[in-house]
Design an enzyme around this catalytic site. Structure first.
Site, PDB file in Angstrom:
ATOM      1  N   ASP A  44     -17.304 128.206   7.096  1.00 14.08           N
ATOM      2  CA  ASP A  44     -18.306 128.503   5.968  1.00 14.08           C
ATOM      3  C   ASP A  44     -18.925 127.343   5.626  1.00 14.08           C
ATOM      4  O   ASP A  44     -18.406 126.464   4.735  1.00 14.08           O
ATOM      5  CB  ASP A  44     -17.671 129.348   4.946  1.00 14.08           C
ATOM      6  CG  ASP A  44     -18.558 129.504   3.741  1.00 14.08           C
ATOM      7  OD1 ASP A  44     -19.093 130.569   3.937  1.00 14.08           O
ATOM      8  OD2 ASP A  44     -18.519 128.868   2.827  1.00 14.08           O
ATOM      9  N   TYR A  49     -24.571 122.197   1.034  1.00 13.40           N
ATOM     10  CA  TYR A  49     -23.400 121.376   1.338  1.00 13.40           C
ATOM     11  C   TYR A  49     -23.796 120.016   1.979  1.00 13.40           C
ATOM     12  O   TYR A  49     -23.203 118.818   1.839  1.00 13.40           O
ATOM     13  CB  TYR A  49     -22.224 121.895   2.161  1.00 13.40           C
ATOM     14  CG  TYR A  49     -21.691 123.262   1.238  1.00 13.40           C
ATOM     15  CD1 TYR A  49     -22.060 123.573  -0.126  1.00 13.40           C
ATOM     16  CD2 TYR A  49     -20.963 124.003   2.173  1.00 13.40           C
ATOM     17  CE1 TYR A  49     -21.552 124.692  -0.476  1.00 13.40           C
ATOM     18  CE2 TYR A  49     -20.335 125.272   1.365  1.00 13.40           C
ATOM     19  CZ  TYR A  49     -20.798 125.535   0.221  1.00 13.40           C
ATOM     20  OH  TYR A  49     -20.130 126.762  -0.246  1.00 13.40           O
ATOM     21  N   LYS A  74     -25.787 129.422   4.339  1.00  7.98           N
ATOM     22  CA  LYS A  74     -26.234 130.008   3.364  1.00  7.98           C
ATOM     23  C   LYS A  74     -27.696 129.659   2.874  1.00  7.98           C
ATOM     24  O   LYS A  74     -28.050 128.229   3.125  1.00  7.98           O
ATOM     25  CB  LYS A  74     -25.636 130.152   2.080  1.00  7.98           C
ATOM     26  CG  LYS A  74     -23.901 130.231   2.499  1.00  7.98           C
ATOM     27  CD  LYS A  74     -23.148 130.193   1.176  1.00  7.98           C
ATOM     28  CE  LYS A  74     -21.697 130.161   1.344  1.00  7.98           C
ATOM     29  NZ  LYS A  74     -21.039 128.904   1.851  1.00  7.98           N
ATOM     30  N   HIS A 107     -27.314 132.455  -1.093  1.00  5.36           N
ATOM     31  CA  HIS A 107     -26.238 131.737  -1.758  1.00  5.36           C
ATOM     32  C   HIS A 107     -26.230 132.068  -3.255  1.00  5.36           C
ATOM     33  O   HIS A 107     -24.914 132.357  -3.823  1.00  5.36           O
ATOM     34  CB  HIS A 107     -26.378 130.147  -1.696  1.00  5.36           C
ATOM     35  CG  HIS A 107     -25.364 129.431  -1.986  1.00  5.36           C
ATOM     36  ND1 HIS A 107     -25.353 127.940  -1.105  1.00  5.36           N
ATOM     37  CD2 HIS A 107     -24.095 129.442  -2.571  1.00  5.36           C
ATOM     38  CE1 HIS A 107     -24.145 127.761  -1.504  1.00  5.36           C
ATOM     39  NE2 HIS A 107     -23.633 128.541  -2.285  1.00  5.36           N
TER      40      HIS A 107
HETATM   41  N1  LIG Z   1     -20.678 130.990  -2.279  1.00  7.10           N
HETATM   42  C1  LIG Z   1     -20.573 129.838  -3.157  1.00  7.10           C
HETATM   43  O1  LIG Z   1     -21.328 129.864  -4.212  1.00  7.10           O
HETATM   44  C2  LIG Z   1     -19.402 129.217  -3.084  1.00  7.10           C
HETATM   45  C3  LIG Z   1     -18.898 128.175  -4.021  1.00  7.10           C
HETATM   46  C4  LIG Z   1     -17.955 127.494  -3.636  1.00  7.10           C
HETATM   47  C5  LIG Z   1     -17.058 127.408  -2.534  1.00  7.10           C
HETATM   48  N2  LIG Z   1     -17.572 128.184  -1.471  1.00  7.10           N
HETATM   49  C6  LIG Z   1     -16.942 128.190  -0.284  1.00  7.10           C
HETATM   50  O2  LIG Z   1     -15.577 128.730  -0.420  1.00  7.10           O
HETATM   51  C7  LIG Z   1     -14.915 127.525   0.312  1.00  7.10           C
HETATM   52  C8  LIG Z   1     -13.407 127.465  -0.282  1.00  7.10           C
HETATM   53  O3  LIG Z   1     -13.935 127.100  -1.973  1.00  7.10           O
HETATM   54  P1  LIG Z   1     -13.506 125.711  -2.676  1.00  7.10           P
HETATM   55  O4  LIG Z   1     -13.591 124.416  -1.630  1.00  7.10           O
HETATM   56  O5  LIG Z   1     -14.533 125.709  -3.659  1.00  7.10           O
HETATM   57  O6  LIG Z   1     -12.154 125.662  -3.230  1.00  7.10           O
HETATM   58  P2  LIG Z   1     -10.679 126.141  -2.646  1.00  7.10           P
HETATM   59  O7  LIG Z   1     -10.627 126.467  -1.206  1.00  7.10           O
HETATM   60  O8  LIG Z   1     -10.143 127.031  -3.800  1.00  7.10           O
HETATM   61  O9  LIG Z   1      -9.783 124.831  -3.262  1.00  7.10           O
HETATM   62  C9  LIG Z   1     -10.047 123.651  -2.510  1.00  7.10           C
HETATM   63  C10 LIG Z   1      -9.035 122.648  -3.467  1.00  7.10           C
HETATM   64  O10 LIG Z   1      -8.060 122.650  -3.109  1.00  7.10           O
HETATM   65  C11 LIG Z   1      -7.314 121.509  -2.542  1.00  7.10           C
HETATM   66  N3  LIG Z   1      -6.282 122.232  -1.356  1.00  7.10           N
HETATM   67  C12 LIG Z   1      -6.782 122.950  -0.400  1.00  7.10           C
HETATM   68  N4  LIG Z   1      -5.340 123.292   0.414  1.00  7.10           N
HETATM   69  C13 LIG Z   1      -4.731 122.566  -0.380  1.00  7.10           C
HETATM   70  C14 LIG Z   1      -3.091 122.529   0.005  1.00  7.10           C
HETATM   71  N5  LIG Z   1      -2.457 123.249   0.882  1.00  7.10           N
HETATM   72  N6  LIG Z   1      -2.245 121.738  -0.945  1.00  7.10           N
HETATM   73  C15 LIG Z   1      -2.845 121.177  -2.077  1.00  7.10           C
HETATM   74  N7  LIG Z   1      -4.088 121.203  -2.240  1.00  7.10           N
HETATM   75  C16 LIG Z   1      -5.056 121.975  -1.598  1.00  7.10           C
HETATM   76  C17 LIG Z   1      -8.327 120.879  -1.861  1.00  7.10           C
HETATM   77  O11 LIG Z   1      -8.037 119.609  -1.876  1.00  7.10           O
HETATM   78  P3  LIG Z   1      -8.193 118.258  -0.619  1.00  7.10           P
HETATM   79  O12 LIG Z   1      -9.558 118.860  -0.001  1.00  7.10           O
HETATM   80  O13 LIG Z   1      -8.103 117.195  -1.111  1.00  7.10           O
HETATM   81  O14 LIG Z   1      -7.057 118.913   0.344  1.00  7.10           O
HETATM   82  C18 LIG Z   1      -9.213 120.962  -2.714  1.00  7.10           C
HETATM   83  O15 LIG Z   1      -9.418 120.100  -3.911  1.00  7.10           O
HETATM   84  C19 LIG Z   1     -15.748 126.302   0.094  1.00  7.10           C
HETATM   85  O16 LIG Z   1     -15.408 125.218   0.767  1.00  7.10           O
HETATM   86  C20 LIG Z   1     -17.135 127.000   0.436  1.00  7.10           C
HETATM   87  O17 LIG Z   1     -17.179 127.134   1.844  1.00  7.10           O
HETATM   88  C21 LIG Z   1     -18.658 128.930  -1.685  1.00  7.10           C
END
Ligand SMILES: NC(=O)c1ccc[n+]([C@@H]2O[C@H](COP(=O)([O-])OP(=O)(O)OC[C@H]3O[C@@H](n4cnc5c(N)ncnc54)[C@H](OP(=O)(O)O)[C@@H]3O)[C@@H](O)[C@H]2O)c1
Length: 272
Positions: A44, A49, A74, A107
């Site tokens: 994704d 990004y 997106k 998005h």
């Molecule tokens: N549509 C939208 O508006 C929107 C908005 C936000 C995100 N997204 C999508 O959703 C995806 C996921 O959301 P997100 O990146 O915002 O947040 P998330 O996946 O909930 O959390 C990511 C955070 O958690 C940490 N993390 C991940 N796995 C871990 C583990 N096993 N142990 C400890 N820490 C861990 C990562 O740190 P490290 O990287 O340092 O490991 C990072 O700081 C995004 O990457 C993107 O593709 C979409």
């Protein structure tokens, strides 16, 4: 790999890899390479990004057959509108070095523009340039408005959803309309990983909190796309198919909802 059947018959891997805040260049290239090595087949990304080129290179260099992959990107807010979206889509495809996408999303629901943007997504879908189209950050009222004019019902709504923001009313509405729930910020962008109740449950299963939260998403039937830039965590987050949470623990996690967002409320995206 478990898959979710979208409302148009397309199957999407339930657990994918998100690359928000993964820097273009080595960081994004390595992260996607590690994810594909770990077994993820859904990636994704988003134009905003800024890492579509590195994601595309990693996909190409992986040598994995295109039909085994499920790639989402997106259309960003500044590109919304009919012609603008068609142009943005072409640009994303080029950067990703792909000739079709698996899922293309709006998005954010940009006021006064998302219906024209949706018309462009319908054209992209009808032209078979995307296997499915959907939205992101749409509340019920945005979807009700969109559906008044839409020819195609979105396959997916990608929303912020995690144990402390469980979005029950929106989830229920989406289920009733056969729109799949895809969870962004599935780990609460890291914040839910410190929750004491989740720490206790993780100890019980001898798993990490991240793995427990990902299981909670999977067992609820959500699409889920955790992000990490670290090879070990990327693999850890995918290593969740050898255990199952009991009903009592699912229910305990359900009770952690506090309605607290980590990201922007979709009604306020333009006030950031
Ligand atoms: N549509 C939208 O508006 C929107 C908005 C936000 C995100 N997204 C999508 O959703 C995806 C996921 O959301 P997100 O990146 O915002 O947040 P998330 O996946 O909930 O959390 C990511 C955070 O958690 C940490 N993390 C991940 N796995 C871990 C583990 N096993 N142990 C400890 N820490 C861990 C990562 O740190 P490290 O990287 O340092 O490991 C990072 O700081 C995004 O990457 C993107 O593709 C979409």
């Amino acid at each position: 790999m478990q898959e979710i059947l979208l409302n148009n018959g397309v199957k999407m891997p339930q657990l994918g890899f998100g690359v928000f805040k993964v820097q273009d260049g080595k960081e994004a290239y390595d992260a996607v390479t590690w994810a594909l090595k770990a077994g993820y087949r859904a990636i994704d990304t988003a134009k905003v990004y800024g890492n579509e080129e590195s994601v595309g290179r990693a996909i190409k260099d992986s040598g994995i057959a295109r039909e085994e992959l499920f790639i989402t990107t997106k259309v960003w807010n500044d590109d919304q509108g009919y012609e603008e979206t068609l142009a943005a889509f072409a640009e994303s495809l080029k950067k990703l070095q792909l000739d079709y996408l698996d899922l293309y999303l709006i998005h954010w629901p940009v006021k006064g523009k998302y219906k024209e943007t949706w018309r462009a997504l319908e054209k992209i879908y009808q032209d078979k340039q995307a296997r499915a189209i959907g939205v992101s950050n749409f509340h019920i009222h945005h979807l009700e408005d969109l559906l008044q004019d839409a020819v195609i019902v979105p396959a997916v709504d990608q929303i912020e959803l995690h144990p402390t923001l469980s979005q029950v009313p929106l989830r229920t509405w989406l289920a009733r309309h056969d729109i799949a729930v895809e969870c962004w910020g599935p780990l609460g962008q890291g914040s839910d990983l410190k929750n004491p109740e989740l720490l206790k449950i993780a100890e019980k299963y001898q798993k990490s909190v991240a793995q427990v939260i990902i299981r909670w998403h999977l067992q609820h039937g959500f699409l889920v796309i955790p992000k990490s830039s670290h090879e070990v965590r990327i693999a850890e987050n995918f290593n969740v198919f050898d255990f199952e949470l009991d009903k009592v623990d699912i229910e305990a996690i359900d009770k952690l909802n506090t309605d607290d967002r980590q990201g922007t409320n979709p009604d306020d995206y333009d006030k950031r």
